[in-house]
Design an enzyme around this catalytic site. Sequence first.
Site, PDB file in Angstrom:
ATOM      1  N   ASP A  91      -5.965   3.467  -0.762  1.00 11.78           N
ATOM      2  CA  ASP A  91      -5.213   2.435  -1.476  1.00 11.78           C
ATOM      3  C   ASP A  91      -5.278   1.095  -0.754  1.00 11.78           C
ATOM      4  O   ASP A  91      -5.387   1.039   0.474  1.00 11.78           O
ATOM      5  CB  ASP A  91      -3.750   2.853  -1.635  1.00 11.78           C
ATOM      6  CG  ASP A  91      -3.600   3.993  -2.640  1.00 11.78           C
ATOM      7  OD1 ASP A  91      -4.520   4.182  -3.456  1.00 11.78           O
ATOM      8  OD2 ASP A  91      -2.571   4.692  -2.587  1.00 11.78           O
ATOM      9  N   ASP A  93      -3.156  -1.175   0.103  1.00 13.29           N
ATOM     10  CA  ASP A  93      -1.995  -1.749   0.779  1.00 13.29           C
ATOM     11  C   ASP A  93      -2.056  -1.407   2.269  1.00 13.29           C
ATOM     12  O   ASP A  93      -3.043  -0.852   2.755  1.00 13.29           O
ATOM     13  CB  ASP A  93      -0.694  -1.251   0.152  1.00 13.29           C
ATOM     14  CG  ASP A  93      -0.621   0.267   0.079  1.00 13.29           C
ATOM     15  OD1 ASP A  93      -1.427   0.939   0.763  1.00 13.29           O
ATOM     16  OD2 ASP A  93       0.232   0.792  -0.653  1.00 13.29           O
ATOM     17  N   GLU A  95      -0.474   0.807   4.036  1.00 10.89           N
ATOM     18  CA  GLU A  95      -0.560   2.234   4.329  1.00 10.89           C
ATOM     19  C   GLU A  95      -1.970   2.753   4.081  1.00 10.89           C
ATOM     20  O   GLU A  95      -2.499   3.536   4.857  1.00 10.89           O
ATOM     21  CB  GLU A  95       0.453   3.002   3.473  1.00 10.89           C
ATOM     22  CG  GLU A  95       0.596   4.455   3.875  1.00 10.89           C
ATOM     23  CD  GLU A  95       1.773   5.133   3.200  1.00 10.89           C
ATOM     24  OE1 GLU A  95       2.064   6.281   3.548  1.00 10.89           O
ATOM     25  OE2 GLU A  95       2.403   4.505   2.320  1.00 10.89           O
ATOM     26  N   ARG A 330       2.098   0.245  -6.497  1.00 17.66           N
ATOM     27  CA  ARG A 330       2.846  -0.295  -5.352  1.00 17.66           C
ATOM     28  C   ARG A 330       2.435  -1.756  -5.170  1.00 17.66           C
ATOM     29  O   ARG A 330       1.425  -2.049  -4.555  1.00 17.66           O
ATOM     30  CB  ARG A 330       2.564   0.510  -4.081  1.00 17.66           C
ATOM     31  CG  ARG A 330       3.103   1.928  -4.139  1.00 17.66           C
ATOM     32  CD  ARG A 330       2.938   2.644  -2.807  1.00 17.66           C
ATOM     33  NE  ARG A 330       3.491   3.990  -2.862  1.00 17.66           N
ATOM     34  CZ  ARG A 330       2.820   5.084  -3.178  1.00 17.66           C
ATOM     35  NH1 ARG A 330       1.522   4.981  -3.459  1.00 17.66           N
ATOM     36  NH2 ARG A 330       3.395   6.261  -3.204  1.00 17.66           N
TER      37      ARG A 330
END
Length: 930
Positions: A91, A93, A95, A330
């Site tokens: 992903d 982002d 994280e 997100r």
Amino acid sequence: MIVESPTKATKIASFLGDGYVVQSSRGHVRDLPTGAADVPAKYKGEKWARTGVDVEHDFEPLYVVQPDKKGTIRDLKTALKDVDELLLATDGDREGEAIAWHLLQELKPKVPAMRMVFHEITPSAIAEAVANPRELDTDLVDAQETRRILDRLYGYEVSPVLWKKVMPRLSAGRVQSVATRLVVDRERERIAFRSASYWDLDAVLAASAEDAGDEQPAFGARLTHVGERRIAQGRDFDSRGQIVASKGSGSAGDVLHLDETTARELTSRLETASWSVSSVEARPYTRKPYAPFRTTTMQQEAGRKLGFTAQRAMSVAQELYEGGFITYMRTDSVTLSSTAVEAARAQVRQLFGSEYLPEKARVYTSKVKNAQEAHEAIRPAGDSFRTPAQTGLRGDAFRLYELIWMRTVASQMADARGQSVRVEIAAAPQQGEACTFVASGRTITFHGFLKAYVEAVDEADGAQSDDAQARLPQLAEGQSLEGREVTASGHETKAPARYTEPSLVAKLEELEIGRPSTYASIIRTITSRDYVFKKGSALVPTWLAFAVTRLLEQHFSKLVDYQFTADMEDTLDEIAGGRADRLAVLSDFYFGVAADAPNPDEHRVGAAGGRQGLAALVSELGDIDARKLSTFEVGDVDSGIVVRVGRYGTYVEDTEERRANVADDLPPDELTAELARELLSKPMGEEREVGTDPGTGRTVVARNGRFGPYVTEVLEEDAPKSAKPRTGSLFQSMSVEEVTLEQALQLLSLPRVVGTDAEGVEITAQNGRYGPYLKKGTDSRSLSSEDQIFDITLDEALAIYAQPKQRGRAAAKPPLKELGPDPVSGAPMVVKDGRFGAYVTDGEYNATLRQGDDIETLTPERAAELLADKRAKGPAKKPAKRTAKKAAPTKSAAKKTTARKTTAAKTTAAKKTTGRAPAKKAAASPSDNG
């Protein structure tokens, strides 16, 4: 190509063809150790190994591959042998960036490795991402790693203090403790709140017959002024029930507080009053569309409209994203790409007509401070949007997709237009001062975007939805009116509403605490730790939360300060942007900042003015009176009643040391002095002497305990500490007041030996927390009634064991309740009675009913939500098998091969010793979930 999810891997592989191998890491592959068993042998003697962070050497983290991920790493390494390039497609982002970095550290690829980012799983988005890879963003990795280390230090250093001073197995967290404090603060406001009564007048009016036709539509108006004094409304009272001057209303003396007597006298005088229109103010009404969803607004709307928890909303959104139905869920962004705008406008034109389409496309910009992800808003995936009916989705997935689709389409629609009218009406009674009434109305002449989507409002706020209308007849200034009815009504001011999941998410975002992607896990944590329970949709704190919050406020005040926690998020954003040094931030947080620190970096949390660090806070606690910390006065000080949080539950106590247990689901603001006295008047917490056991000479007493009534024997004062009194739960047919000595001795004699089977294995009958049962070795079978414990014969017991065992029971019990098909699996949902209480199952997943769930009132929607939460957590982790083979020594797993912005070289070979306080030993691993 490596992605986190098997579902994503399958979907993406279908787009790329034979030239790519797409595999899944199944989430995180390594993390800080969660217990002593996870710590490699070479670090066992290190004092910092418990936390997994070497605070003395640049906060070097010790990362270990999770036992259930060792096979995954092995498979990924095997796949790497036959490829010529590695694409890390986790992903986009922080994280996801950190997961990509961890994969690099473990896999050590010998082929070129690049980072690939996409925000929707469609053929065009994947093709574009493959064509435009980038380097790993080490600033994002630093920010995420700093967050992880901060959360670990906070959780592992503060939680042991709670274990010692409040109760074992509690947890503290950098954001979860602040979220708990918010819920506790709201309950404190409710406890301190004192209601005030006030009255107002409503009139039913119509245009007089002499001005218009006989049949005139009636309308309502409310009294606002008597003479020059404004009538008091709920907003004019403070939490103590006293009138205060509200903003822009002058002094409190300018407000008239109507009581019942005055209101009824005024009503009587107005019966013969003359009525006329003083003024008519008409204004155009315009309402612009709502911005597309970002994470928090989606969670809030899914909560209000669909009844989803934040966790459920994110779980369903994850499924939609991985299935290629929506963009990444997100995100702090509300922007739409040009292709998304065109897709939305095309559907507006097709479904609603060109009159609902504004001339220019609408552009939205994020108002969220330091929005970290460069994503789009949450929207339907692709260059053209599928309508909900075209997706083939079912159940919760369909409902959430429909919500996202409607919101996105509505964001590109025309404004709603109409007219709002405010009419002031003069009422002149024959005696006394003139009165002013006001009538308000709103008509919507063109619904615009409201045709597609209307945002929900919190009921507690008393706000009207955007499509609400109230029509007034045509009125003109000076027009006479007919007064048809005047009624007086009384009201009580209300305590501040408790937070719901949507409103708590909104408050956390307003305070800029935490990140949108973490809110769901934060709420799940504070409920699972028994700090908060649900009453309907409201989040109610337990007395345990009060005790924990009080300790943190008194001894770790900075760590639960709202502004400090928000500033920490700003600091993490500065690290992500490469504008702050991670080691300086960690050092300031853990070791503190001197008051005379020269030229402190403005991005170092707490750098100005000096501040103690976490290490000093947990080692310089001083004397903490644990009993006082967990004791709270009930009602006025003069009541002499307190509520205490004990290790085995919450109870009330008076000056005579009488005690009574407090139900776990009783909200703190409902525990009044009157209720406490009622509890104390019962034998709850007291004991009744039943008699003396002739065999031992010990006194037998009956008591009410946390888990129900029971009998027990009183040991001698000189009995050894290891001695334990016999106890036995009362049968349902017994009570503390009436149980006899004979019955008590029978209960104390349990378990009863029924006999032995053919192999000589003993069979016993006994009573447990979940009912009567037989036990033979490790094989337990339920009995149908408590009387069977003393009546069942060996033959009857053997007959029960001769029956096939189903799910650990002698026979499958009929379901307690049937709830229809699960919207995800399609299988029937039923409620069953299990060993650990009632649970709902669809045949594949079992979800225990939670505190506040009642079998009788359990709805299919709530059952589906419980199963979905269970399904989202995945299968339970199996313990790793131990092996006698000693692993060959390797370099520290924490070493980074990627260039880092650090101020000193890192080494694990030489360890320096300092005079800093050693890390505390803990009996169990605390939570370090933020």
